[in-house]
Design an enzyme around this catalytic site. Structure first.
Site, short mmCIF file in Angstrom:
data_model
loop_
_atom_site.label_atom_id
_atom_site.label_comp_id
_atom_site.label_asym_id
_atom_site.label_seq_id
_atom_site.Cartn_x
_atom_site.Cartn_y
_atom_site.Cartn_z
N SER A 134 0.85 -1.18 0.00
CA SER A 134 0.00 0.00 0.00
C SER A 134 0.89 1.23 0.00
CB SER A 134 -0.89 -0.05 1.25
OG SER A 134 -1.68 1.11 1.35
N LYS A 160 -0.93 -0.90 -4.50
CA LYS A 160 -2.16 -0.17 -4.16
C LYS A 160 -1.78 1.28 -3.92
CE LYS A 160 -4.69 -0.01 0.20
NZ LYS A 160 -5.39 -0.84 1.22
N LEU A 161 -2.43 2.18 -4.63
CA LEU A 161 -2.17 3.60 -4.45
C LEU A 161 -3.27 4.20 -3.59
CD1 LEU A 161 -1.27 4.78 -8.09
CD2 LEU A 161 0.28 3.86 -6.31
N LYS A 162 -2.87 4.91 -2.55
CA LYS A 162 -3.84 5.69 -1.79
C LYS A 162 -4.25 6.89 -2.64
CE LYS A 162 -4.09 3.58 2.23
NZ LYS A 162 -5.38 3.07 2.75
N ASP A 188 -7.12 3.01 -3.22
CA ASP A 188 -7.87 3.02 -1.96
C ASP A 188 -8.15 4.47 -1.58
OD1 ASP A 188 -9.00 2.62 0.52
OD2 ASP A 188 -7.24 1.64 1.41
N ASN A 190 -10.28 5.40 1.08
CA ASN A 190 -10.62 5.59 2.50
C ASN A 190 -11.75 6.61 2.68
OD1 ASN A 190 -7.31 4.91 2.89
ND2 ASN A 190 -8.74 3.85 4.22
N GLU A 213 -11.05 0.72 -3.73
CA GLU A 213 -11.39 0.36 -2.35
C GLU A 213 -12.04 1.55 -1.65
OE1 GLU A 213 -7.90 -1.15 -0.39
OE2 GLU A 213 -8.79 -1.07 1.60
N ASP A 238 -13.89 -1.84 2.47
CA ASP A 238 -13.01 -2.02 3.63
C ASP A 238 -13.80 -1.52 4.85
OD1 ASP A 238 -11.13 -1.60 5.67
OD2 ASP A 238 -9.63 -0.64 4.45
N LYS A 262 -10.07 -7.37 7.18
CA LYS A 262 -9.10 -7.05 8.23
C LYS A 262 -9.66 -7.63 9.52
CE LYS A 262 -7.60 -2.58 6.36
NZ LYS A 262 -7.79 -1.10 6.49
N GLY A 290 -4.42 -4.61 5.78
CA GLY A 290 -3.43 -4.41 6.83
C GLY A 290 -3.66 -3.10 7.53
O1 OSB Z 1 -7.36 1.51 4.37
O2 OSB Z 1 -6.23 -0.23 4.07
C1 OSB Z 1 -6.38 0.85 4.64
C2 OSB Z 1 -3.36 1.53 6.88
C3 OSB Z 1 -3.97 2.08 7.98
C4 OSB Z 1 -5.33 2.28 7.96
C5 OSB Z 1 -6.08 1.90 6.85
C6 OSB Z 1 -5.47 1.31 5.75
C7 OSB Z 1 -4.07 1.16 5.76
C8 OSB Z 1 -3.33 0.64 4.63
C9 OSB Z 1 -1.98 0.02 4.91
O3 OSB Z 1 -3.68 0.74 3.47
C10 OSB Z 1 -2.00 -1.43 4.72
C11 OSB Z 1 -0.75 -2.08 5.28
O4 OSB Z 1 0.21 -2.21 4.56
O5 OSB Z 1 -0.77 -2.47 6.48
MG MG Z 2 -8.49 0.44 2.95
#
Ligand code: OSB
Ligand code: MG
Length: 367
Positions: A134, A160-162, A188, A190, A213, A238, A262, A290
């Site tokens: 990520s 995976k690109l935020k 992702d 969020n 995501e 998620d 998760k 994660g």
């Molecule tokens: O949305 O998946 C998520 C980390 C912290 C909170 C939310 C997320 C994440 C990650 C990191 O995307 C995933 C990892 O490498 O642990």
């Molecule tokens: Mg996520």
């Protein structure tokens, strides 16, 4: 199993680089560890709550509070196992990350006593799992391309690109142009978008992403279903999925065609397995998310990711992607994979000196 004591331990883990999402910039993880002590074994559970309630309502200090005030006192001391933990904590609403940490510690102690690995207990089908990474939001596209190049060199099989408004189509286009169409790529958000952004998000469709995501708010299941009708990119949830019941609702509504599991978010490995079983029965792919775990949480996630329905690479990266020094022996990528631990329970132990070095607080609850 009889519990004699539970420790709530806090460790401060500096990240190798700041990790920026649409909701926060993390520079260090303030991790709550739960240790369950029985006459025969000790078990560990890592709480994935972060320091502020920005990913979900939970936060680390709140998790510690609900554990000491409500969850630990609810345990039957003389005859407890992971199923009992599910049952006795059921009346407490929410707080799934706190519940998951306690249940995982109990399950670890139980499996160490029985000499069985978590992977075997859960139903692992493989002995190693393919790993994705990520990649946080960066200050510039060149900086992002350098980071992605480094991860691809290390062998990660999926990127995976935020994303967030203002950092979405351009970085995706740049990564595709530089690294080609064969790279497994996903994004992702969020929860950073609204349904009014549907036309903008459709601009991601030509890039052949594995999934997008959590584009919309966690409680926007109906809106996600509507968005799914307007995009060709598959929608993965998620934050919206806190239980098998939520997963069933999302699948029925057409709000998700892929689910990120998760264990912390859903209250533990038993519920995570139920979501896996449900999705598998419905032909919905899942992958293991994660929360920047240490080796203790990562070990258990890697065991889960070995179940047969985990058909997409997870956010189960190597220790060095997060931490210069992990609290366990480091997880290392080999050929883009991590090995599933085979020892009893989660199969790894904290290194005592590391643990001591990172510890900021410890309290014991004795029975
Ligand atoms: O949305 O998946 C998520 C980390 C912290 C909170 C939310 C997320 C994440 C990650 C990191 O995307 C995933 C990892 O490498 O642990
Ligand atoms: Mg996520």
């Amino acid at each position: 199993m009889k519990i004699t004591a539970v420790e709530l331990r806090r460790i401060a883990m500096p990240l190798v680089a700041p990790f920026r999402t649409s909701f926060a910039v993390e520079t260090a993880r303030d991790v709550l560890l739960v240790r369950v002590v029985t006459p025969d074994a000790e078990g560990w559970g890592e709480c994935v709550a972060i320091d502020a309630p920005l990913y979900s309502a939970e936060y680390v200090e709140g998790a510690a509070d609900v554990l000491r005030r409500f969850l630990i006192p609810a345990l039957p001391v003389n005859d407890v196992d992971a199923d009992t933990v599910d049952r006795v904590l059921e009346p407490v609403k929410g707080h799934r990350m706190a519940k998951a940490a306690l249940q995982t510690a109990v399950l670890d102690a139980q499996l160490r006593t029985a000499g069985q690995s978590l992977g075997r207990f859960l139903g692992a089908a493989v002995d190693r799992v393919p790993c994705g990474v990520s990649v946080g939001i960066m200050d510039s596209v060149p900086e992002l391309l350098d980071a992605v190049a480094g991860y691809l060199d290390e062998g990660y099989v999926r990127i995976k690109l935020k994303i967030e408004p203002g950092w979405d189509v351009e970085p995706v286009r740049a990564v595709r142009e530089r690294f080609g169409d064969d790279v497994l790529l996903q994004v992702d958000a969020n929860t950073a978008y609204g349904l009014a952004d549907a036309r903008h998000l459709a601009k991601l469709d030509p890039f052949d992403l594995l999934l997008i995501e959590q584009p919309l708010a966690d409680d926007d299941l109906v809106q996600h279903a509507e968005l799914a009708r307007r995009l060709t990119t598959p929608i993965c949830l998620d934050e919206s999925i806190e239980s098998a019941a939520h997963a069933a609702a999302a699948i029925t509504l057409g709000a998700a065609s892929i689910i990120n599991i998760k264990p912390g978010r859903v209250g533990g490995y038993l519920e995570a397995r139920r979501i896996h079983d449900l999705c598998r029965a419905h032909g919905v792919p899942v992958w293991c998310g994660g929360m920047l775990e240490t080796g203790l949480g990562r070990a258990a996630n890697v065991a889960l990711a070995a179940l047969p329905g985990f058909t997409l690479p997870g956010d189960t990266s190597a220790s060095r992607r997060y931490y210069a020094e992990d609290v366990t022996e480091p997880f290392e990528l080999r050929d883009g994979h991590l090995d599933v631990p085979t020892g009893p329970g989660i199969g790894v132990d904290p290194l005592p000196e590391r643990l001591a070095e990172f510890t900021t607080a410890s309290e014991w609850i004795t029975f």
